[in-house]
Write a protein that holds these residues in place. Structure first.
Motif, PDB file in Angstrom:
ATOM      1  N   SER A 109       0.844  -1.198   0.000  1.00 29.56           N
ATOM      2  CA  SER A 109       0.000   0.000   0.000  1.00 29.56           C
ATOM      3  C   SER A 109       0.873   1.240   0.000  1.00 29.56           C
ATOM      4  O   SER A 109       2.041   1.204   0.408  1.00 29.56           O
ATOM      5  CB  SER A 109      -0.923   0.020   1.219  1.00 29.56           C
ATOM      6  OG  SER A 109      -0.173   0.244   2.405  1.00 29.56           O
ATOM      7  N   ARG A 110       0.296   2.369  -0.423  1.00 27.52           N
ATOM      8  CA  ARG A 110       1.023   3.630  -0.394  1.00 27.52           C
ATOM      9  C   ARG A 110       1.297   4.059   1.040  1.00 27.52           C
ATOM     10  O   ARG A 110       2.309   4.715   1.321  1.00 27.52           O
ATOM     11  CB  ARG A 110       0.246   4.718  -1.139  1.00 27.52           C
ATOM     12  CG  ARG A 110       0.162   4.486  -2.643  1.00 27.52           C
ATOM     13  CD  ARG A 110      -0.526   5.635  -3.374  1.00 27.52           C
ATOM     14  NE  ARG A 110       0.314   6.832  -3.393  1.00 27.52           N
ATOM     15  CZ  ARG A 110       0.081   7.937  -2.707  1.00 27.52           C
ATOM     16  NH1 ARG A 110      -0.989   8.010  -1.905  1.00 27.52           N
ATOM     17  NH2 ARG A 110       0.886   8.979  -2.799  1.00 27.52           N
ATOM     18  N   GLU A 111       0.410   3.689   1.966  1.00 28.83           N
ATOM     19  CA  GLU A 111       0.644   4.007   3.377  1.00 28.83           C
ATOM     20  C   GLU A 111       1.933   3.345   3.874  1.00 28.83           C
ATOM     21  O   GLU A 111       2.726   3.974   4.583  1.00 28.83           O
ATOM     22  CB  GLU A 111      -0.541   3.546   4.230  1.00 28.83           C
ATOM     23  CG  GLU A 111      -1.805   4.373   4.055  1.00 28.83           C
ATOM     24  CD  GLU A 111      -2.599   4.019   2.803  1.00 28.83           C
ATOM     25  OE1 GLU A 111      -3.595   4.707   2.532  1.00 28.83           O
ATOM     26  OE2 GLU A 111      -2.213   3.060   2.092  1.00 28.83           O
ATOM     27  N   GLU A 112       2.125   2.086   3.481  1.00 26.69           N
ATOM     28  CA  GLU A 112       3.333   1.375   3.896  1.00 26.69           C
ATOM     29  C   GLU A 112       4.570   1.943   3.203  1.00 26.69           C
ATOM     30  O   GLU A 112       5.655   1.982   3.788  1.00 26.69           O
ATOM     31  CB  GLU A 112       3.203  -0.123   3.611  1.00 26.69           C
ATOM     32  CG  GLU A 112       2.362  -0.867   4.632  1.00 26.69           C
ATOM     33  CD  GLU A 112       2.930  -0.734   6.040  1.00 26.69           C
ATOM     34  OE1 GLU A 112       4.125  -1.028   6.235  1.00 26.69           O
ATOM     35  OE2 GLU A 112       2.183  -0.317   6.952  1.00 26.69           O
TER      36      GLU A 112
ATOM     37  N   ALA B  18       4.936   5.079   2.403  1.00 28.86           N
ATOM     38  CA  ALA B  18       5.216   6.314   3.149  1.00 28.86           C
ATOM     39  C   ALA B  18       5.967   6.004   4.438  1.00 28.86           C
ATOM     40  O   ALA B  18       6.940   6.688   4.790  1.00 28.86           O
ATOM     41  CB  ALA B  18       3.916   7.056   3.444  1.00 28.86           C
ATOM     42  N   ARG B  19       5.527   4.975   5.160  1.00 23.28           N
ATOM     43  CA  ARG B  19       6.206   4.613   6.410  1.00 23.28           C
ATOM     44  C   ARG B  19       7.656   4.205   6.143  1.00 23.28           C
ATOM     45  O   ARG B  19       8.565   4.549   6.905  1.00 23.28           O
ATOM     46  CB  ARG B  19       5.461   3.486   7.110  1.00 23.28           C
ATOM     47  CG  ARG B  19       4.091   3.899   7.654  1.00 23.28           C
ATOM     48  CD  ARG B  19       3.460   2.809   8.496  1.00 23.28           C
ATOM     49  NE  ARG B  19       2.139   3.204   8.938  1.00 23.28           N
ATOM     50  CZ  ARG B  19       1.011   2.851   8.328  1.00 23.28           C
ATOM     51  NH1 ARG B  19       1.049   2.054   7.253  1.00 23.28           N
ATOM     52  NH2 ARG B  19      -0.165   3.256   8.784  1.00 23.28           N
TER      53      ARG B  19
ATOM     54  N   LEU C  64      -0.166  11.581   3.123  1.00 23.01           N
ATOM     55  CA  LEU C  64       0.432  10.464   3.849  1.00 23.01           C
ATOM     56  C   LEU C  64       1.697  10.883   4.585  1.00 23.01           C
ATOM     57  O   LEU C  64       2.005  10.342   5.653  1.00 23.01           O
ATOM     58  CB  LEU C  64       0.743   9.311   2.881  1.00 23.01           C
ATOM     59  CG  LEU C  64      -0.468   8.587   2.291  1.00 23.01           C
ATOM     60  CD1 LEU C  64      -0.022   7.539   1.282  1.00 23.01           C
ATOM     61  CD2 LEU C  64      -1.302   7.930   3.386  1.00 23.01           C
TER      62      LEU C  64
ATOM     63  N   GLU D 203       0.533  13.717   7.477  1.00 27.89           N
ATOM     64  CA  GLU D 203      -0.122  13.111   8.644  1.00 27.89           C
ATOM     65  C   GLU D 203       0.879  12.367   9.517  1.00 27.89           C
ATOM     66  O   GLU D 203       0.872  12.496  10.746  1.00 27.89           O
ATOM     67  CB  GLU D 203      -1.222  12.151   8.167  1.00 27.89           C
ATOM     68  CG  GLU D 203      -2.396  12.854   7.487  1.00 27.89           C
ATOM     69  CD  GLU D 203      -3.285  11.881   6.730  1.00 27.89           C
ATOM     70  OE1 GLU D 203      -3.045  10.657   6.831  1.00 27.89           O
ATOM     71  OE2 GLU D 203      -4.207  12.340   6.033  1.00 27.89           O
ATOM     72  N   GLN D 204       1.757  11.582   8.884  1.00 23.27           N
ATOM     73  CA  GLN D 204       2.649  10.741   9.668  1.00 23.27           C
ATOM     74  C   GLN D 204       3.771  11.521  10.336  1.00 23.27           C
ATOM     75  O   GLN D 204       4.258  11.135  11.404  1.00 23.27           O
ATOM     76  CB  GLN D 204       3.227   9.626   8.784  1.00 23.27           C
ATOM     77  CG  GLN D 204       2.166   8.621   8.340  1.00 23.27           C
ATOM     78  CD  GLN D 204       2.770   7.379   7.717  1.00 23.27           C
ATOM     79  OE1 GLN D 204       3.814   6.902   8.151  1.00 23.27           O
ATOM     80  NE2 GLN D 204       2.110   6.848   6.693  1.00 23.27           N
TER      81      GLN D 204
END
Length: 459
Positions: free
Chosen positions: A200-203, A205-206, A229, A232-233
């Motif tokens: 995922s794009r969230e992962e 970004a992390r 993303l 926020e993080q």
């Protein structure tokens, strides 16, 4: 490059053997490839899946290496040559780079992101070279081997190092960041590359935000502020950082107010912490975003505004990144064959669509790799995104790019879209369609080797 006695190298890598006989041997530079050994190098043999570098230690010495590492569990180390025995040669290479970086009085800028890492690195180097002695990652030496080699090739009088950091999975950027210990960290953007590995794009970004792990408290973090993303993080960070953002939104510290695309350059105006008119000798709105990141890094290191202008004007990008060349018939070819993702592919297509003054405009697009389960849909949407009013013909190469052709055919006439699985057949057909003053974009993931199409058009 690193220049130390073998005794000093032994201490830096935690050598396990006694080297009294060889302590005064002088080492200059490091090589992991026996074919590229230079005089007085330290040769580092690596245990690979296909090749064991220890087989080439004696050859490396014969070719001028001053000494070599040797992994403890590899039998039969050669006698009577300068060897340092280590537990693991790869780890020793990394520890040597870590120690050398710590011995230098140098500011380090780390650059990562899904797209634009190398371009941002090149731009940042160009801006900072107006004021400092700069060292940067060569090519794409941005992984667990390339980054240590880049550090170890750094001259001792380097004032600023710009280090690119690549990844394919979680933990890799953190490792590189803690090795390089950047004073400034840049994330260019979050795209779709590595969806296959991260899901995922969230992962993604992390994973990219791991670059913060190597920053000291008070370090500077520069990021693409239009990406939620990241915005926020970063609010959940543990460290006290000086944060600077760039993008199109006025909420960023540095933002663009207008962009004018010219046939061989891009002009833009900015507001925020740097106000002015700028021009870069490269194409693409997305490259303006890369330039903004470089400008923030230069400002952080107190480069004069006039020098920033000067550095932008002299930017030279690494090959195969929006590289304009001329074909044998006088056609203009944009070689962007180094890499591709849906984000960068869309940006390149929009660039071509917006350019004027050409007889015809042709796209040559290949597979975008490592996109995971949605790979066919990503390709289809690229084809659907192409404007039939701005693009005359579309050529695709590869099984995934066939879906680009399928998407394009939803609006294009059949005789304007061509799909190939054979590169030579594509080249032959493409040559029949090109003429002087055509504009041709060639773009795909690196594994498709579409630079061969560019080379063929130049013959």
């Amino acid at each position: 490059m690193i220049n130390r006695t073998l005794k000093q190298i032994h201490e830096m890598v935690g050598g396990l053997n006694v080297i009294a006989e060889w302590e005064s041997v002088q080492v200059a530079g490091v090589s992991i490839d026996s074919r590229k050994v230079e005089q007085n190098n330290l040769f580092v043999p690596l245990l690979g899946e296909q090749v064991d570098g220890h087989k080439y230690v004696e050859k490396a010495i014969q070719q001028g290496a001053a000494a070599s590492l040797w992994q403890q569990n590899v039998p039969n180390p050669p006698k009577d040559i300068p060897l340092i025995i280590v537990k693991d040669t790869e780890v020793a290479l990394q520890e040597l780079a870590r120690a050398y970086r710590g011995q230098l009085n140098v500011k380090v800028i780390g650059v990562t992101g899904s797209n634009g890492k190398t371009t941002t690195k090149d731009m940042t180097a160009s801006l900072l070279a107006t004021t400092y002695k700069v060292h940067k990652t060569s090519g794409n030496f941005n992984n667990h081997l390339g980054l240590p080699l880049t550090i170890l090739s750094m001259p001792k009088d380097t004032e600023v190092a710009i280090l690119e950091m690549g990844m394919s999975s979680r933990g890799e950027i953190e490792f590189l960041s803690k090795l390089a210990r950047p004073d400034i960290a840049i994330i260019t953007n979050i795209g779709e590359s590595h969806l296959l590995d991260l899901g995922s794009r969230e992962e993604i970004a992390r994973a990219k935000l791991e670059i913060i792990e190597g920053l000291a408290d008070g370090g500077t973090f520069i990021y693409y502020g239009d990406e939620p993303l990241l915005s926020e993080q970063i609010q959940n960070r543990d460290k006290d950082l000086h944060i600077q953002s760039f993008g199109r939104s006025r909420e960023n510290d540095l933002y663009v107010t207008s962009i004018e695309q010219r046939n061989d350059s891009t002009a833009y105006m900015t507001a925020g912490v740097l106000v002015g008119s700028y021009e870069i000798p490269v194409l693409g709105n997305h490259n303006v975003m890369n330039a903004l990141a470089a400008m923030l890094a230069a400002k952080e290191l107190k480069v004069d505004p006039e020098k920033i202008q000067e550095g932008l004007a002299s930017v030279r990008l690494t090959n195969m990144r929006m590289e304009m060349v001329e074909g044998a018939k006088g056609e203009k070819v944009i070689n962007d064959a180094y890499n591709a993702s849906p984000t960068s592919m869309k940006a390149a297509i929009e660039l071509i669509e917006g350019l004027s003054g050409f007889e015809r405009k042709i796209l040559v697009l290949g597979d975008m790799l490592e996109l995971g389960l949605q790979e066919q849909d990503f390709h289809l949407k690229i084809g659907q995104h192409i404007s039939k009013d701005e693009i005359d013909e579309v050529f695709t190469y590869g099984p995934l790019a066939e879906h680009i052709a399928r998407g394009a055919r939803e609006t294009f006439e059949e005789n304007r879209v061509f799909s190939f699985q054979d590169k030579q057949q594509l080249i032959q057909e493409l040559k029949r369609h090109t003429q002087a003053n055509d504009l041709i974009l060639v773009k795909a993931s690196r594994g498709m080797r579409l630079e061969e199409v560019v080379q063929a058009l130049q013959k």
